[in-house]
Design a protein around this motif. Structure first.
Motif, PDB file in Angstrom:
ATOM      1  N   LEU A 195       3.708   5.047   3.170  1.00  0.00           N
ATOM      2  CA  LEU A 195       2.800   6.192   3.061  1.00  0.00           C
ATOM      3  C   LEU A 195       3.481   7.481   3.516  1.00  0.00           C
ATOM      4  O   LEU A 195       4.515   7.433   4.186  1.00  0.00           O
ATOM      5  N   THR A 211       3.200  -1.146   4.159  1.00  0.00           N
ATOM      6  CA  THR A 211       2.730   0.203   3.822  1.00  0.00           C
ATOM      7  C   THR A 211       3.917   1.134   3.654  1.00  0.00           C
ATOM      8  O   THR A 211       4.911   1.038   4.380  1.00  0.00           O
ATOM      9  N   ILE A 256       0.851  -1.195   0.000  1.00  0.00           N
ATOM     10  CA  ILE A 256       0.000   0.000   0.000  1.00  0.00           C
ATOM     11  C   ILE A 256       0.887   1.246   0.000  1.00  0.00           C
ATOM     12  O   ILE A 256       1.663   1.459   0.947  1.00  0.00           O
ATOM     13  N   ASP A 274       4.984  -1.457   8.653  1.00  0.00           N
ATOM     14  CA  ASP A 274       4.903  -0.077   8.163  1.00  0.00           C
ATOM     15  C   ASP A 274       6.307   0.450   7.926  1.00  0.00           C
ATOM     16  O   ASP A 274       7.086   0.606   8.867  1.00  0.00           O
ATOM     17  N   VAL A 319      -7.573  -0.915  -0.400  1.00  0.00           N
ATOM     18  CA  VAL A 319      -6.686  -1.522   0.599  1.00  0.00           C
ATOM     19  C   VAL A 319      -7.261  -2.869   1.035  1.00  0.00           C
ATOM     20  O   VAL A 319      -6.546  -3.872   1.126  1.00  0.00           O
TER      21      VAL A 319
END
Ligand code: NAD
Length: 319
Positions: A84, A82, A26, A110, A70
């Motif tokens: 981001l 992820t 993502i 993450d 997602v």
């Protein structure tokens, strides 16, 4: 309606292909695009999602399977990654779209750079819901993202580290466990404070060298072999020519946006204020990147601050 839909998904591997992992990726921007491509190159099935159609198209060309949400990316995943922009995006995507939608067997990673508190909050939410989670921010820039040579700084429970290291392997040249949840982010903001300071120092020195009649390209040859050497010189020289992969060769497009560097310097200053650390150079560096961002250059690579110091912003289009 997007041209990508669930019917386009390749089947989950079985039998001989069972070692292949299903990775939900993502955030396919400057960094995530190359990282997801390396997971696909390693033979993994990569279900990729981004809000940008251009990013989805690039991911498809790199061997990933673009999906429309997602939730669609994560519902069958072994690993969720992820990449981001900032803490608010990470909190929203994890709390509203990943936790509860991914199977609890999935490893949640993450890799964005965010504040330590948000990283710990997300880790708490994930843990309460039964997931293994790590903050795993990266160092190395877009060339390392594309080359699969990033350094990862991981905050996680000790027993989970071996599985995390293995999941990151297609994108990594070095993976460190910095400590428990949040420690990866703490290491990352300290690292990036060094990066911001050394880039500014390198740019100031190039500007001075130029005023003294030196050739900035010759200056590279000298500094790269002398005690002023740093990553900002040898891997990311802000003057075009000596380092072909550096954003200075493409008018400072792509790379590591000034706004992102400013975010990291602010995170470092917030952490310094809370912990009582003395960081005067970090504060000065934040102020100068704040000025450059305020002049309208937040979307240019951070090494473009050289042009502000040289008084040449009239030659650099705003973003
Ligand atoms: P980027 O802006 O190029 O990419 C971020 C991507 O996230 C964009 O494509 C955006 O569309 C997507 N996105 C935003 N919200 C989303 C959502 N809700 N769902 C799906 N996608 C969403 O940024 P980047 O340069 O790739 O940086 C990403 C992270 O990596 C940041 O935290 C940054 O600080 C960190 N980082 C960047 C570099 C670098 O050199 N660029 C190096 C190390 C770390």
């Amino acid at each position: 309606m997007s041209r990508f839909n669930r019917l386009t998904l390749p089947p989950k591997p079985s039998g001989d292909d069972a070692m292949t992992q299903t990775i939900a990726f993502i955030g396919l921007g400057n960094m995530g695009g190359g990282m997801a491509a390396n997971q696909a190159k390693a033979g993994n099935r990569v279900l990729a999602f981004d809000l940008s159609q251009a990013a989805l198209d690039r991911a498809a060309a790199a061997g990933c399977t673009p999906v429309t949400s997602v939730v669609e990316a994560v519902r069958d995943a072994d690993v969720v990654i992820t990449m981001l922009p900032a803490g608010q995006h990470v909190m929203k995507v994890f709390s509203e779209q990943i936790i509860g939608a991914a199977p609890t067997s999935a490893l949640l990673l993450d890799c964005s750079t965010i504040d330590v508190d948000t990283a710990r909050k997300v880790a708490g939410l994930a843990k309460d819901a039964g997931y293994a989670f790590a903050d795993a921010p990266v160092s190395g820039g877009t060339a390392a993202a594309e080359g699969g040579t990033l350094a990862f700084m991981v905050g996680c429970d000790e027993p989970a580290f071996a599985r995390i290291e293995s999941a990151l392997e297609p994108m990594s040249r070095a993976t460190f466990r910095a400590g428990d949840h949040g420690a990866g982010q703490a290491a990352k903001i300290c690292n990036n404070m060094i990066l911001g300071i050394t880039m500014l120092g390198t740019c100031e020195a190039i500007g001075l060298a130029e005023k003294l009649g030196l050739d900035p390209v010759k200056m590279f040859d000298i500094v790269a072999k002398s005690s002023g050497q740093s990553w900002s010189t040898t891997t990311y020289y802000p003057w075009p020519g000596p380092v072909p992969t550096a954003p200075s060769n493409r008018n400072y497009e792509g790379g590591f946006a000034t706004a992102m560097m400013l975010k990291d310097l602010k995170l470092a200053q917030d952490a310094a204020a809370r912990s009582g650390a003395s960081t005067p150079l970090g504060a000065q560096t934040e102020a100068l990147f704040q000025m450059f961002d305020g002049l309208g250059y937040g979307g240019r690579d951070f090494s473009a601050i050289l042009q502000m110091l040289r008084g040449k912003l009239d030659e650099l289009p705003r973003t």
